[in-house]
Motif scaffolding. Structure first.
Motif, PDB file in Angstrom:
ATOM      1  N   PHE A 170       0.832  -1.204   0.000  1.00  0.00           N
ATOM      2  CA  PHE A 170       0.000   0.000   0.000  1.00  0.00           C
ATOM      3  C   PHE A 170       0.870   1.259   0.000  1.00  0.00           C
ATOM      4  O   PHE A 170       0.555   2.243  -0.669  1.00  0.00           O
ATOM      5  CB  PHE A 170      -0.922   0.011   1.219  1.00  0.00           C
ATOM      6  N   TYR A 171       1.966   1.183   0.742  1.00  0.00           N
ATOM      7  CA  TYR A 171       2.893   2.322   0.823  1.00  0.00           C
ATOM      8  C   TYR A 171       3.479   2.636  -0.545  1.00  0.00           C
ATOM      9  O   TYR A 171       3.491   3.794  -0.991  1.00  0.00           O
ATOM     10  CB  TYR A 171       3.993   2.012   1.828  1.00  0.00           C
ATOM     11  N   TYR A 172       3.986   1.625  -1.243  1.00  0.00           N
ATOM     12  CA  TYR A 172       4.631   1.859  -2.535  1.00  0.00           C
ATOM     13  C   TYR A 172       3.618   2.275  -3.597  1.00  0.00           C
ATOM     14  O   TYR A 172       3.923   3.110  -4.461  1.00  0.00           O
ATOM     15  CB  TYR A 172       5.393   0.609  -2.983  1.00  0.00           C
ATOM     16  N   ILE A 173       2.417   1.704  -3.551  1.00  0.00           N
ATOM     17  CA  ILE A 173       1.392   2.105  -4.512  1.00  0.00           C
ATOM     18  C   ILE A 173       1.050   3.586  -4.341  1.00  0.00           C
ATOM     19  O   ILE A 173       0.946   4.342  -5.317  1.00  0.00           O
ATOM     20  CB  ILE A 173       0.131   1.233  -4.351  1.00  0.00           C
ATOM     21  N   GLY A 174       0.885   4.011  -3.106  1.00  0.00           N
ATOM     22  CA  GLY A 174       0.585   5.415  -2.853  1.00  0.00           C
ATOM     23  C   GLY A 174       1.725   6.325  -3.242  1.00  0.00           C
ATOM     24  O   GLY A 174       1.517   7.419  -3.782  1.00  0.00           O
ATOM     25  N   LEU A 175       2.958   5.889  -2.977  1.00  0.00           N
ATOM     26  CA  LEU A 175       4.124   6.708  -3.313  1.00  0.00           C
ATOM     27  C   LEU A 175       4.222   6.926  -4.811  1.00  0.00           C
ATOM     28  O   LEU A 175       4.359   8.068  -5.275  1.00  0.00           O
ATOM     29  CB  LEU A 175       5.394   6.032  -2.795  1.00  0.00           C
ATOM     30  N   PHE A 176       4.129   5.847  -5.583  1.00  0.00           N
ATOM     31  CA  PHE A 176       4.313   5.959  -7.025  1.00  0.00           C
ATOM     32  C   PHE A 176       3.091   6.577  -7.700  1.00  0.00           C
ATOM     33  O   PHE A 176       3.221   7.554  -8.450  1.00  0.00           O
ATOM     34  CB  PHE A 176       4.608   4.577  -7.621  1.00  0.00           C
ATOM     35  N   PHE A 177       1.908   6.020  -7.441  1.00  0.00           N
ATOM     36  CA  PHE A 177       0.729   6.520  -8.139  1.00  0.00           C
ATOM     37  C   PHE A 177       0.429   7.966  -7.754  1.00  0.00           C
ATOM     38  O   PHE A 177       0.228   8.828  -8.612  1.00  0.00           O
ATOM     39  CB  PHE A 177      -0.475   5.631  -7.833  1.00  0.00           C
ATOM     40  N   GLY A 178       0.401   8.244  -6.439  1.00  0.00           N
ATOM     41  CA  GLY A 178       0.108   9.602  -5.994  1.00  0.00           C
ATOM     42  C   GLY A 178       1.173  10.596  -6.425  1.00  0.00           C
ATOM     43  O   GLY A 178       0.863  11.689  -6.904  1.00  0.00           O
ATOM     44  N   GLY A 179       2.442  10.234  -6.257  1.00  0.00           N
ATOM     45  CA  GLY A 179       3.525  11.151  -6.599  1.00  0.00           C
ATOM     46  C   GLY A 179       3.587  11.459  -8.079  1.00  0.00           C
ATOM     47  O   GLY A 179       3.771  12.617  -8.480  1.00  0.00           O
ATOM     48  N   LEU A 180       3.418  10.437  -8.925  1.00  0.00           N
ATOM     49  CA  LEU A 180       3.485  10.660 -10.368  1.00  0.00           C
ATOM     50  C   LEU A 180       2.257  11.407 -10.878  1.00  0.00           C
ATOM     51  O   LEU A 180       2.362  12.246 -11.776  1.00  0.00           O
ATOM     52  CB  LEU A 180       3.650   9.323 -11.086  1.00  0.00           C
ATOM     53  N   LEU A 181       1.087  11.100 -10.307  1.00  0.00           N
ATOM     54  CA  LEU A 181      -0.116  11.841 -10.688  1.00  0.00           C
ATOM     55  C   LEU A 181       0.017  13.305 -10.290  1.00  0.00           C
ATOM     56  O   LEU A 181      -0.344  14.210 -11.049  1.00  0.00           O
ATOM     57  CB  LEU A 181      -1.339  11.209 -10.025  1.00  0.00           C
ATOM     58  N   PHE A 182       0.548  13.549  -9.106  1.00  0.00           N
ATOM     59  CA  PHE A 182       0.748  14.914  -8.615  1.00  0.00           C
ATOM     60  C   PHE A 182       1.737  15.666  -9.505  1.00  0.00           C
ATOM     61  O   PHE A 182       1.524  16.827  -9.875  1.00  0.00           O
ATOM     62  CB  PHE A 182       1.257  14.843  -7.175  1.00  0.00           C
ATOM     63  N   THR A 183       2.827  14.998  -9.883  1.00  0.00           N
ATOM     64  CA  THR A 183       3.851  15.632 -10.721  1.00  0.00           C
ATOM     65  C   THR A 183       3.310  15.938 -12.112  1.00  0.00           C
ATOM     66  O   THR A 183       3.653  16.967 -12.706  1.00  0.00           O
ATOM     67  CB  THR A 183       5.077  14.717 -10.837  1.00  0.00           C
ATOM     68  N   SER A 184       2.464  15.062 -12.634  1.00  0.00           N
ATOM     69  CA  SER A 184       1.940  15.263 -13.989  1.00  0.00           C
ATOM     70  C   SER A 184       1.070  16.514 -14.100  1.00  0.00           C
ATOM     71  O   SER A 184       0.828  16.999 -15.209  1.00  0.00           O
ATOM     72  CB  SER A 184       1.135  14.037 -14.428  1.00  0.00           C
ATOM     73  N   ARG A 185       0.623  17.056 -12.963  1.00  0.00           N
ATOM     74  CA  ARG A 185      -0.203  18.263 -12.968  1.00  0.00           C
ATOM     75  C   ARG A 185       0.611  19.522 -12.669  1.00  0.00           C
ATOM     76  O   ARG A 185       0.036  20.596 -12.468  1.00  0.00           O
ATOM     77  CB  ARG A 185      -1.319  18.128 -11.933  1.00  0.00           C
ATOM     78  N   ALA A 186       1.928  19.419 -12.688  1.00  0.00           N
ATOM     79  CA  ALA A 186       2.770  20.546 -12.294  1.00  0.00           C
ATOM     80  C   ALA A 186       2.543  21.775 -13.170  1.00  0.00           C
ATOM     81  O   ALA A 186       2.482  22.900 -12.679  1.00  0.00           O
ATOM     82  CB  ALA A 186       4.249  20.131 -12.333  1.00  0.00           C
ATOM     83  N   PHE A 187       2.404  21.562 -14.480  1.00  0.00           N
ATOM     84  CA  PHE A 187       2.219  22.686 -15.405  1.00  0.00           C
ATOM     85  C   PHE A 187       0.845  22.617 -16.058  1.00  0.00           C
ATOM     86  O   PHE A 187       0.690  22.917 -17.251  1.00  0.00           O
ATOM     87  CB  PHE A 187       3.328  22.675 -16.462  1.00  0.00           C
ATOM     88  N   ASN A 188      -0.135  22.226 -15.279  1.00  0.00           N
ATOM     89  CA  ASN A 188      -1.492  22.078 -15.785  1.00  0.00           C
ATOM     90  C   ASN A 188      -2.088  23.400 -16.245  1.00  0.00           C
ATOM     91  O   ASN A 188      -3.002  23.414 -17.082  1.00  0.00           O
ATOM     92  CB  ASN A 188      -2.378  21.460 -14.699  1.00  0.00           C
ATOM     93  N   GLU A 189      -1.573  24.507 -15.724  1.00  0.00           N
ATOM     94  CA  GLU A 189      -2.093  25.822 -16.111  1.00  0.00           C
ATOM     95  C   GLU A 189      -1.892  26.102 -17.592  1.00  0.00           C
ATOM     96  O   GLU A 189      -2.652  26.864 -18.195  1.00  0.00           O
ATOM     97  CB  GLU A 189      -1.407  26.908 -15.280  1.00  0.00           C
ATOM     98  N   LEU A 190      -0.864  25.501 -18.185  1.00  0.00           N
ATOM     99  CA  LEU A 190      -0.585  25.758 -19.592  1.00  0.00           C
ATOM    100  C   LEU A 190      -1.622  25.123 -20.507  1.00  0.00           C
ATOM    101  O   LEU A 190      -1.635  25.393 -21.709  1.00  0.00           O
ATOM    102  CB  LEU A 190       0.811  25.239 -19.945  1.00  0.00           C
ATOM    103  N   GLY A 191      -2.478  24.269 -19.963  1.00  0.00           N
ATOM    104  CA  GLY A 191      -3.532  23.668 -20.760  1.00  0.00           C
ATOM    105  C   GLY A 191      -4.689  24.606 -21.044  1.00  0.00           C
ATOM    106  O   GLY A 191      -5.516  24.324 -21.900  1.00  0.00           O
ATOM    107  N   SER A 192      -4.752  25.721 -20.334  1.00  0.00           N
ATOM    108  CA  SER A 192      -5.790  26.735 -20.546  1.00  0.00           C
ATOM    109  C   SER A 192      -5.134  28.011 -21.059  1.00  0.00           C
ATOM    110  O   SER A 192      -4.102  28.435 -20.532  1.00  0.00           O
ATOM    111  CB  SER A 192      -6.538  27.007 -19.246  1.00  0.00           C
TER     112      SER A 192
END
Length: 289
Positions: free
Chosen positions: A80-102
């Motif tokens: 559970f720890y590793y799933i949260g680390l990878f899935f949550g962290g990568l999903l969070f990082t993928s939204r870093a420059f989400n503002e450029l989509g608008s």
């Protein structure tokens, strides 16, 4: 008749050394941008943190209180720890420059009086180090809540039998892998401003498939078409050969030299992630709306 001079109302603003939109790093200007970023996104960060903490804690408590299935050892909670680390962290990082989509938000992001380097460093620190620290604090608090609840409800402690960074040292490479993937998703965020997570995952799979094809071609050229060596190989690492007669078979493995193995490890530790971060920064500098 003398004409009155035209006064540029933005002149005073643009000459402020803390607010000029150049690529020189300034701590005060970065602090102001960080404050603005949190002011604009505090709801998203707050809900994201609560969601991660709630999922981690809630799922485990349901198993303990409803299903009456206690955790005997901490290694039972590690997946559970590793799933949260990878899935949550990568999903969070993928939204870093989400503002450029608008278009509107993108113009606001690019025209802010802060250098692109300061914007990149700010979002990098939030999405990588910030998430990493929060996640581990959240994991610790979640574990304490689960342990206390299980002790009170089922009178059973959780044995601490797993050291995350202890021997075998291969555990450390899980974190190196996370850093490399995090850098890849940060780069993907600069290319894909909408559905960045999904597009980056597909891009990584496509790149991996391309490397696998190259490996198949190289293995076939070296060992030939017989025995389907390409089916029994780890790309760019080893090849297994099934040899013997009709009744007795044995496997021979061809492993790459040790110096090449050490080169791979060095690149994973110190090269790949910084290269991806650097490409992501220059990609951000070239952004246009």
């Amino acid at each position: 008749m003398r004409s009155s001079p035209i006064i540029n109302p933005s002149r005073k603003y643009s000459t402020d050394p803390h607010m000029q939109p150049n690529n020189v790093f300034n701590v005060r200007r970065m602090q102001l941008y960080l404050q603005k970023h949190f002011t604009d996104h505090y709801r998203f960060y707050g809900m994201g943190m609560l969601a991660i903490f709630g999922l981690m804690t809630g799922m485990a408590l349901l198993m303990v209180l409803v299903a009456r299935q206690p955790f005997h050892r901490i290694n039972e909670m590690v997946p559970f720890y590793y799933i949260g680390l990878f899935f949550g962290g990568l999903l969070f990082t993928s939204r870093a420059f989400n503002e450029l989509g608008s278009k509107e938000k993108g113009v606001d992001f690019l025209m802010l009086p802060a250098s692109q380097f300061e914007k990149f460093i700010t979002l990098f620190l939030i999405s990588s180090i910030g998430y990493f620290l929060f996640y581990h604090i959240s994991s610790y608090l979640s574990f304490k809540i689960i342990e206390s609840t299980q002790l009170a409800a089922l009178n059973q402690k959780i044995e601490r039998n797993y050291d995350f960074l202890d021997n075998p040292k291969e555990k450390v490479y899980i974190y190196y892998s996370y850093i490399v993937l995090q850098a890849a998703f940060l780069l993907g965020a600069t290319y894909f401003h909408k559905y960045s997570f999904i597009k980056t995952v597909l891009s990584i799979f496509a790149a991996g498939f391309g490397l696998w094809l190259v490996n198949c071609i190289i293995v076939t050229l070296i060992f030939g078409f017989g025995h389907d060596f390409w089916k029994r190989s780890v790309p760019f690492l080893l090849v297994s050969s099934l040899e013997g007669g009709p009744t007795s078979w044995h496997t021979t493995q061809y492993l790459i030299p040790e110096w090449l193995q050490n080169t791979y490890l060095f690149m994973i530790k110190f090269v790949i992630a910084p290269v991806l971060w650097t490409i992501a920064y220059f990609r951000l500098k070239d952004q246009e709306i």
